[in-house]
Write an enzyme that holds these catalytic residues in place. Structure first.
Site, PDB file in Angstrom:
ATOM      1  CG  ASP A 125      -1.908   1.056   1.305  1.00  0.00           C
ATOM      2  OD1 ASP A 125      -2.811   1.020   0.458  1.00  0.00           O
ATOM      3  OD2 ASP A 125      -1.822   1.939   2.176  1.00  0.00           O
TER       4      ASP A 125
ATOM      5  CD  GLU B  48      16.074 -14.509   3.745  1.00  0.00           C
ATOM      6  OE1 GLU B  48      15.317 -15.002   4.626  1.00  0.00           O
ATOM      7  OE2 GLU B  48      16.746 -13.481   3.918  1.00  0.00           O
TER       8      GLU B  48
HETATM    9  C1  GLC Z   1      -4.228   3.065  -0.611  1.00  0.00           C
HETATM   10  C2  GLC Z   1      -5.466   2.221  -0.452  1.00  0.00           C
HETATM   11  C3  GLC Z   1      -6.601   3.095  -0.031  1.00  0.00           C
HETATM   12  C4  GLC Z   1      -6.233   3.752   1.281  1.00  0.00           C
HETATM   13  C5  GLC Z   1      -4.906   4.479   1.182  1.00  0.00           C
HETATM   14  C6  GLC Z   1      -4.377   4.836   2.527  1.00  0.00           C
HETATM   15  O1  GLC Z   1      -4.345   3.975  -1.641  1.00  0.00           O
HETATM   16  O2  GLC Z   1      -5.724   1.535  -1.641  1.00  0.00           O
HETATM   17  O3  GLC Z   1      -7.793   2.381   0.093  1.00  0.00           O
HETATM   18  O4  GLC Z   1      -7.238   4.655   1.639  1.00  0.00           O
HETATM   19  O5  GLC Z   1      -3.928   3.679   0.589  1.00  0.00           O
HETATM   20  O6  GLC Z   1      -3.933   3.686   3.178  1.00  0.00           O
END
Ligand code: GLC
Ligand code: CA
Length: 581
Positions: free
Chosen positions: A234, A283
């Site tokens: 993310d 790994e």
């Molecule tokens: C990413 C996720 C989204 C979230 C953001 C903050 O873009 O896909 O859903 O709100 O990160 O974590």
């Protein structure tokens, strides 16, 4: 509409053991992920096993055979970790625990094992840019006050102005408002500010602090030991901030996102983190992968995340942002393939996810970005969505599907304000804000909400489903050759039978009339042609081969006859077809 013109002999219906072996062996030498179709499950909205209105891990587990039969290779799960759910789980309080709302670690373990038995790989979401404000580190940092070493793991800074009443710099939150929130000292006086690029409940980690890097290496190993096949990372472009956290000097920051390198996004330092992580992934046996959610100004910069010693894939948001237009599609396909070739990574393709308006609704409206608030022309949107999906699945590389797109679900654009939960909806100036519309729970069966999402007819679902979704359920669409679900099943079965569809890095464009795209894909196993009519009128072309699959009936065809010129085909408006040649 009929798409299943040719018998694609549903090989996925074979005995599970045969499928398991086939999947496990497919592409093993080159990397299973290179042409994988990966299905995103949004746990809150997939299947609710205990009737509390919220999807959960046992629910997902019970639906794995559906995903196996659909014909996908892997499942990416959005976060199910312990979280106060300020941003639907993208605010993690404990990276090694399952939120009770979704189940337990034992449920996660059982899910991973079941998936593997069915030949499905599991990718979990990792959220390293920020934690929840309920994370133990952040709570202790607040409690212990200035001077606490825990503060070094986040970005705590004194404010500007005479009494520190102004934020430390001018950065704005992606969700709207300042990217800083002021804290209160343990004695009740106003204190330092902390950075949050998203909601105030999502404080950004300070990746300059070695404890942060150590912790995430340990978290990676925790889930790898549990058997996951990879991570979707993310905000992979966010962890490193420009030294000194310099002002941006612009008050239209959100407009700059995506066109410029920002002091908090896509900084070169992030790549060092991925080199370390790649060594950890390597790994482990079985080709574990990392997938970057990296919003960068160009596909060329995205390619930096998938250099041979970094991650394996990165989402192609430039493709997701392209409207249904032949010229623009051709350009983004070429740029994507050209950008990935030098680093040896596969291109990826995606049309929908949990952050954008579903493509069936985007394409029902005039071009206008990825947050659309009007339903538009539903029939047009569905026709284009079906065509767009077949185009995507004919491109070389890996494709990402978002739960419900295989049902042709539209976005729910008329959710009442009271039920909305997207934090950016409540911070008006931010981008996004209407993401709940693509997060409405899936209709599985029955005539009464929640349509099999939960165990009891009339039972709850965390977001209400439209009554029209009774007609879109898995049950209704299964076995109907004109349904979008059967189109996806056929497409994935063909793709599996003809690896040439996803393999390689080349498309060969053939001359075609305005508003259409025709390309050929060649491989040792054979060739095929994909025709796309992105225009609103039927278009006549020379018949390219034997029809395999189409998103809509061709309007008319003529076979070549003795002494006659070549056969012709009239491609329906907004349609894609696959041809064996
Ligand atoms: C990413 C996720 C989204 C979230 C953001 C903050 O873009 O896909 O859903 O709100 O990160 O974590
Ligand atoms: Ca539940």
């Amino acid at each position: 509409m009929t798409q299943n013109l040719a018998d694609t002999s549903r090989s996925t219906a074979a005995a599970p053991t045969a499928v398991t072996t086939a999947v496990a062996n497919a592409g093993e030498s080159r990397g299973w992920w290179r042409e994988a179709v990966i299905y995103q499950v949004y746990p809150r909205s997939f299947a609710d096993s205990n009737g509390d209105g919220m999807g959960d891990l046992p629910g997902i587990r019970s639906r794995l055979p559906y995903l196996r039969d659909l014909g996908v290779d892997a499942v990416w799960l959005s976060p199910f970790y312990a979280s106060p759910q300020a941003d639907a789980g993208y605010d993690v309080a404990d990276y090694r625990a399952v939120d009770p709302m979704f189940g337990t670690l034992l449920d996660a373990d059982a899910l991973i094992r079941d998936a593997h038995e069915l030949g499905l790989r599991i990718i979990v979401d990792l959220v390293p840019n920020h934690s929840s404000d309920a994370h133990e580190w952040f709570q202790r940092a607040l409690r212990e006050g200035p001077g606490s070493p825990l503060r070094e793991r986040y970005h705590f800074l004194p404010g500007k102005g005479q009494n520190g009443e102004l934020p430390p710099n001018d950065w704005e939150s992606i969700f709207g408002g300042p990217a800083w929130t002021r804290t209160e000292n343990p004695d009740g006086t106003p204190g330092d500010w902390y950075l949050h690029l998203f909601a105030p409940e999502q404080p950004d980690f300070n990746w300059e602090n070695p404890a942060v890097a150590d912790e995430f290496r340990s978290i990676l190993r925790f889930w790898l030991d549990m058997g996951v096949d990879g991570f979707r990372i993310d905000v992979a472009h966010g962890m490193v901030k420009a030294p000194g956290l310099p002002d941006l000097g612009s008050h239209d920051q959100l407009k700059l996102l995506g066109s410029d390198v920002m002091p908090f996004f896509d900084q070169d330092g992030v790549h060092e983190i991925y080199r370390t992580w790649r060594r950890i992934l390597d790994e482990y046996p079985g080709q574990r992968i990392g997938v970057a959610e990296a919003w960068t100004p160009t596909v060329a910069r995205t390619a930096n995340y998938v250099r041979p010693d970094e991650l394996h894939q990165a989402f192609n948001f430039q493709y997701l942002g392209t409207h249904w237009d032949a010229g623009q599609l051709r350009e983004v396909i070429d740029v994507s393939l050209d950008s990935m070739r030098p680093v040896g990574a596969p291109s990826t393709w995606v049309l929908s996810n949990h952050d954008v308006t579903r493509h069936a609704t985007r394409f029902a409206n005039p071009a206008g970005g990825t947050q659309i608030r009007t339903p538009g022309d539903r029939e047009l949107g569905l026709r284009r969505a079906r065509a767009a999906s077949l185009l995507m699945l004919a491109l070389p590389g890996s494709a990402y599907l978002y739960q419900g797109e295989e049902l042709g679900l539209p976005d729910v654009t008329d959710l009442p304000d009271e039920v909305r939960q997207d934090p950016s909806f409540f911070r008006k100036a931010g981008q996004d804000g209407f993401r709940d519309g693509c997060r409405v729970p899936i209709p599985w069966s029955g005539t009464e909400a929640p349509y099999g999402f939960g165990p009891t007819p009339g039972g709850p679902s965390w977001l209400p489903q439209p009554a029209s979704w009774a007609e879109l359920s898995v049950e209704v669409q299964s076995g109907d050759p004109t349904s979008t679900l059967e189109l996806y099943r056929s497409a994935l079965a063909v793709r599996r039978e003809h690896p040439a569809l996803g393999a390689g890095t080349e498309v060969t464009w053939l001359d075609s009339p305005e508003g259409t795209l025709v390309f050929r894909r060649d491989s040792a196993e054979g060739s095929f042609v994909c025709t796309v009519n992105a225009s609103a009128e039927p278009v006549r072309i020379a018949t390219p081969g034997r029809i395999m699959l189409s998103s809509a009936d061709a309007v008319g065809t003529s076979e070549p006859k003795d002494g006659a010129v070549d056969g012709w085909t009239v491609l329906a408006a907004d349609s894609t077809s696959w041809w064996a040649v």
